[in-house]
Write an enzyme that holds these catalytic residues in place. Structure first.
Site, PDB file in Angstrom:
ATOM      1  N   ALA A  12       0.815  -1.087   0.034  1.00  0.00           N
ATOM      2  CA  ALA A  12      -0.034  -0.223   0.145  1.00  0.00           C
ATOM      3  C   ALA A  12       0.826   1.256  -0.028  1.00  0.00           C
ATOM      4  O   ALA A  12       1.320   1.668   1.051  1.00  0.00           O
ATOM      5  CB  ALA A  12      -1.031  -0.106   1.114  1.00  0.00           C
ATOM      6  N   SER A  69      -5.116  21.833  -1.427  1.00  0.00           N
ATOM      7  CA  SER A  69      -4.349  20.435  -1.948  1.00  0.00           C
ATOM      8  C   SER A  69      -4.083  20.767  -3.541  1.00  0.00           C
ATOM      9  O   SER A  69      -3.217  20.049  -3.857  1.00  0.00           O
ATOM     10  CB  SER A  69      -5.431  19.490  -1.970  1.00  0.00           C
ATOM     11  OG  SER A  69      -6.305  19.310  -0.850  1.00  0.00           O
ATOM     12  N   ILE A  90      25.919  19.090 -18.619  1.00  0.00           N
ATOM     13  CA  ILE A  90      27.053  20.236 -18.872  1.00  0.00           C
ATOM     14  C   ILE A  90      28.116  19.944 -18.322  1.00  0.00           C
ATOM     15  O   ILE A  90      29.458  20.328 -18.905  1.00  0.00           O
ATOM     16  CB  ILE A  90      26.234  21.255 -18.282  1.00  0.00           C
ATOM     17  CG1 ILE A  90      25.056  21.692 -19.150  1.00  0.00           C
ATOM     18  CG2 ILE A  90      27.406  22.518 -18.281  1.00  0.00           C
ATOM     19  CD1 ILE A  90      24.192  23.037 -18.876  1.00  0.00           C
ATOM     20  N   GLU A 140       5.913  11.083  -0.902  1.00  0.00           N
ATOM     21  CA  GLU A 140       4.442  12.095  -0.466  1.00  0.00           C
ATOM     22  C   GLU A 140       3.524  12.159  -1.723  1.00  0.00           C
ATOM     23  O   GLU A 140       3.179  13.073  -1.989  1.00  0.00           O
ATOM     24  CB  GLU A 140       5.072  13.372  -0.056  1.00  0.00           C
ATOM     25  CG  GLU A 140       5.268  13.338   1.317  1.00  0.00           C
ATOM     26  CD  GLU A 140       5.489  14.460   1.965  1.00  0.00           C
ATOM     27  OE1 GLU A 140       4.462  15.560   2.074  1.00  0.00           O
ATOM     28  OE2 GLU A 140       6.495  14.538   2.764  1.00  0.00           O
ATOM     29  N   GLY A 141       3.482  10.789  -2.302  1.00  0.00           N
ATOM     30  CA  GLY A 141       2.421  10.752  -3.569  1.00  0.00           C
ATOM     31  C   GLY A 141       3.307  11.115  -4.998  1.00  0.00           C
ATOM     32  O   GLY A 141       3.869  12.129  -4.928  1.00  0.00           O
TER      33      GLY A 141
HETATM   34  C1  LIG Z   1      13.269   6.961   0.305  1.00  0.00           C
HETATM   35  C2  LIG Z   1      11.569   6.918   0.565  1.00  0.00           C
HETATM   36  C3  LIG Z   1      11.195   7.683   1.662  1.00  0.00           C
HETATM   37  C4  LIG Z   1       9.838   7.458   1.914  1.00  0.00           C
HETATM   38  N1  LIG Z   1       9.400   8.004   3.225  1.00  0.00           N
HETATM   39  C5  LIG Z   1       8.178   7.787   3.367  1.00  0.00           C
HETATM   40  C6  LIG Z   1       7.633   8.036   4.700  1.00  0.00           C
HETATM   41  O1  LIG Z   1       8.193   8.674   5.520  1.00  0.00           O
HETATM   42  N2  LIG Z   1       6.423   7.697   5.356  1.00  0.00           N
HETATM   43  C7  LIG Z   1       5.707   6.998   4.502  1.00  0.00           C
HETATM   44  O2  LIG Z   1       4.249   6.584   4.987  1.00  0.00           O
HETATM   45  N3  LIG Z   1       5.983   6.616   3.323  1.00  0.00           N
HETATM   46  C8  LIG Z   1       7.078   6.986   2.956  1.00  0.00           C
HETATM   47  N4  LIG Z   1       7.762   6.568   1.485  1.00  0.00           N
HETATM   48  C9  LIG Z   1       6.501   5.754   0.733  1.00  0.00           C
HETATM   49  C10 LIG Z   1       6.218   6.555  -0.494  1.00  0.00           C
HETATM   50  O3  LIG Z   1       5.382   7.708  -0.403  1.00  0.00           O
HETATM   51  C11 LIG Z   1       5.715   5.735  -1.668  1.00  0.00           C
HETATM   52  O4  LIG Z   1       6.791   5.088  -1.998  1.00  0.00           O
HETATM   53  C12 LIG Z   1       4.795   6.355  -2.601  1.00  0.00           C
HETATM   54  O5  LIG Z   1       3.591   6.916  -2.382  1.00  0.00           O
HETATM   55  C13 LIG Z   1       4.666   5.370  -3.956  1.00  0.00           C
HETATM   56  O6  LIG Z   1       4.010   3.940  -3.479  1.00  0.00           O
HETATM   57  P1  LIG Z   1       4.561   2.793  -3.988  1.00  0.00           P
HETATM   58  O7  LIG Z   1       6.045   3.098  -3.985  1.00  0.00           O
HETATM   59  O8  LIG Z   1       3.782   1.797  -3.196  1.00  0.00           O
HETATM   60  O9  LIG Z   1       4.383   2.964  -5.552  1.00  0.00           O
HETATM   61  P2  LIG Z   1       2.992   2.034  -6.403  1.00  0.00           P
HETATM   62  O10 LIG Z   1       1.864   2.716  -5.546  1.00  0.00           O
HETATM   63  O11 LIG Z   1       3.182   0.791  -6.417  1.00  0.00           O
HETATM   64  O12 LIG Z   1       2.978   2.866  -7.867  1.00  0.00           O
HETATM   65  C14 LIG Z   1       3.788   2.309  -8.862  1.00  0.00           C
HETATM   66  C15 LIG Z   1       3.699   2.988  -9.935  1.00  0.00           C
HETATM   67  O13 LIG Z   1       2.327   3.043 -10.411  1.00  0.00           O
HETATM   68  C16 LIG Z   1       1.820   4.307 -10.435  1.00  0.00           C
HETATM   69  N5  LIG Z   1       0.428   4.364  -9.896  1.00  0.00           N
HETATM   70  C17 LIG Z   1      -0.082   3.668  -9.003  1.00  0.00           C
HETATM   71  N6  LIG Z   1      -1.591   4.132  -8.888  1.00  0.00           N
HETATM   72  C18 LIG Z   1      -1.789   5.032  -9.966  1.00  0.00           C
HETATM   73  C19 LIG Z   1      -2.932   5.593 -10.225  1.00  0.00           C
HETATM   74  N7  LIG Z   1      -4.034   5.517  -9.632  1.00  0.00           N
HETATM   75  N8  LIG Z   1      -2.811   6.381 -11.138  1.00  0.00           N
HETATM   76  C20 LIG Z   1      -1.512   6.672 -12.013  1.00  0.00           C
HETATM   77  N9  LIG Z   1      -0.386   6.033 -11.527  1.00  0.00           N
HETATM   78  C21 LIG Z   1      -0.604   5.434 -10.563  1.00  0.00           C
HETATM   79  C22 LIG Z   1       2.649   4.919  -9.559  1.00  0.00           C
HETATM   80  O14 LIG Z   1       2.627   6.674  -9.820  1.00  0.00           O
HETATM   81  C23 LIG Z   1       4.172   4.531  -9.926  1.00  0.00           C
HETATM   82  O15 LIG Z   1       4.632   5.104 -10.900  1.00  0.00           O
HETATM   83  C24 LIG Z   1       8.978   6.795   1.169  1.00  0.00           C
HETATM   84  C25 LIG Z   1       9.489   6.177   0.052  1.00  0.00           C
HETATM   85  C26 LIG Z   1      10.887   6.131  -0.375  1.00  0.00           C
HETATM   86  C27 LIG Z   1      11.449   5.266  -1.400  1.00  0.00           C
END
Ligand SMILES: Cc1cc2nc3c(=O)[nH]c(=O)nc-3n(C[C@H](O)[C@H](O)[C@H](O)COP(=O)(O)OP(=O)(O)OC[C@H]3O[C@@H](n4cnc5c(N)ncnc54)[C@H](O)[C@@H]3O)c2cc1C
Length: 388
Positions: A130, A314, A338, A364-365
């Site tokens: 998630a 938002s 560059i 963060e999204g």
């Molecule tokens: C270094 C790092 C630090 C982080 N820090 C935090 C933190 O402090 N707290 C926290 O809670 N989380 C944190 N995160 C989590 C981060 O917010 C999520 O990785 C991010 O929201 C994306 O989720 P996912 O990696 O599961 O990708 P997924 O949701 O699996 O998405 C995979 C791809 O599909 C695309 N996609 C998915 N659904 C849709 C849709 N409906 N429409 C269009 N495209 C879509 C996405 O844009 C992406 O390109 C962190 C992540 C990293 C890598």
């Protein structure tokens, strides 16, 4: 940069952050990128300077400013290293749920330490299954008398293991989907709450990214923020405020990369002249500078709009995050271009900047999710005939 009508106090905050970035962060950024060591010594300096409390009301030990002043400081620190600036900014991500939804008692208990920088905060919603689809979280919080019992694993939490105060979203009623999530404040040291895998990352390597593991962790009922079922509201309202912080990281990092590139383009000579004298290089620099200023203008305005409490904040904080982070990615890739082959080498800072930039389009999204948020506003506005 354009004149953004900053007050003397805002300018002083920028100067303070710039001094710390130059004197304390610059000398260690390459080493911390290499070792992945958490930047405690720098966070201590930021704490001593009072910067952790910028957006926290004076009543709770802060300086009583807002999102905008926080944005200015994050931008300045990010010019030098976003691995370090995100460790600072993520404490705000953990604090905003308490600031926006906490009772007076909860705010009094946690915000003064966060404002002083004596305790770091973090925010956890993401799980292995998630991320974008936050409604799919599985971590459960079951009421048991006066307490809640949490089970589940949060993944990739910035400041994980280092922070002492965690704002965590868990399901109190899984059958209710997104409406069944609730927000809790959980302290490090709570029995049943431990830390799992620490990630080895492409960029922002000085920051800590770690799992939060809950195994029958018993949380006092008084640590529930707002009411049961408000978890997603807490998360979304928090992101409204903090996405401008991600935009600020992007503007700062992009500006830092441009500054390095302009210096290099004056020094490096080909065909008998400095490469900045080649019009193709000048045009790249001109595009970089123009895009950064556009991103900065939107970021500042969106941030001020958040401080004004605008209903549709938002939409604009998502726009700022989207534009600034896409600009930052492009600018840092062009900076490496560059620098030529030298840009690819660790002797110069731009390869790190390019690696660091990528995360801004993801956390963060993701930027696809920001486009979804903005798109939903456009649909609603069209339906309400608010299109002008
Ligand atoms: C270094 C790092 C630090 C982080 N820090 C935090 C933190 O402090 N707290 C926290 O809670 N989380 C944190 N995160 C989590 C981060 O917010 C999520 O990785 C991010 O929201 C994306 O989720 P996912 O990696 O599961 O990708 P997924 O949701 O699996 O998405 C995979 C791809 O599909 C695309 N996609 C998915 N659904 C849709 C849709 N409906 N429409 C269009 N495209 C879509 C996405 O844009 C992406 O390109 C962190 C992540 C990293 C890598």
């Amino acid at each position: 940069m354009l004149d953004y009508n900053l007050t003397d106090t805002q300018t002083q905050m920028i100067e303070l952050a710039r001094k710390i970035a130059k004197e304390k962060i610059l000398p260690v950024r390459a080493e911390l990128d290499e070792t992945g060591e958490f930047p405690w010594s720098i966070l201590k300096v930021l704490a001593d300077a009072g910067l952790f409390g910028i957006y926290i009301p004076e009543e709770y030990g802060g300086l009583g400013f807002g999102n905008f002043e926080n944005t200015l400081v994050i931008e300045e620190l990010s010019k030098v290293c976003i691995g370090i600036s995100v460790s600072f900014a993520a404490s705000g991500l953990g604090a905003y749920p308490i600031l926006l939804f906490g009772s007076h008692e909860q705010k009094s208990r946690y915000l003064p330490d966060i404002a002083a920088g004596s305790r770091l905060a973090a925010f956890g919603i993401t799980e292995s299954g998630a991320g974008s689809d936050a409604g799919a979280i599985k971590t459960s919080a079951k009421r048991n008398g006066d307490s809640y019992v949490l089970n589940g694993v949060k993944q990739w939490i910035t400041n994980g293991g280092e922070a002492e105060i965690y704002s965590v979203i868990a399901k109190t009623a899984k059958e209710k989907g997104a409406r069944g999530a609730s927000a809790f404040v959980i302290e490090k040291g709570t029995p049943g709450f431990s830390f799992g895998k620490k990630e080895n990352k492409l960029g922002i390597r000085a920051s800590a990214t770690r799992e939060l593991v809950f195994e029958d962790a018993k949380i006092p009922g008084e640590n529930l923020l707002s009411k049961e079922g408000m978890g997603f509201m807490v998360a979304m309202k928090t992101f409204d405020q903090t996405r401008t912080g991600i935009a600020a990281q992007a503007v700062g990092l992009a500006q830092g990369a441009l500054n390095e590139t302009i210096v290099y383009a004056h020094e490096r000579k080909t065909f008998g002249k400095a490469i900045i004298a080649h019009q193709a290089v000048q045009h790249m620099l001109a595009d970089m500078a123009t895009q950064i200023e556009a991103a900065r203008a939107l970021t500042y305005q969106a941030s001020r709009y958040c401080d004004a409490g605008a209903k549709d904040m938002s939409k604009y904080s998502s726009m700022a995050k989207l534009l600034a982070t896409d600009v930052c990615m492009k600018v840092t890739v062009d900076a490496v271009q560059i620098f030529g082959g030298y840009g690819y080498m660790k002797e110069y800072p731009v390869e790190k900047m390019m690696r660091d930039a990528k995360i801004l389009q993801i956390y963060e999204g993701t930027n696809q999710i920001q486009r979804n948020v903005i798109g939903q506003y456009l649909i609603k506005e069209a339906a309400a005939k608010k299109v002008v």
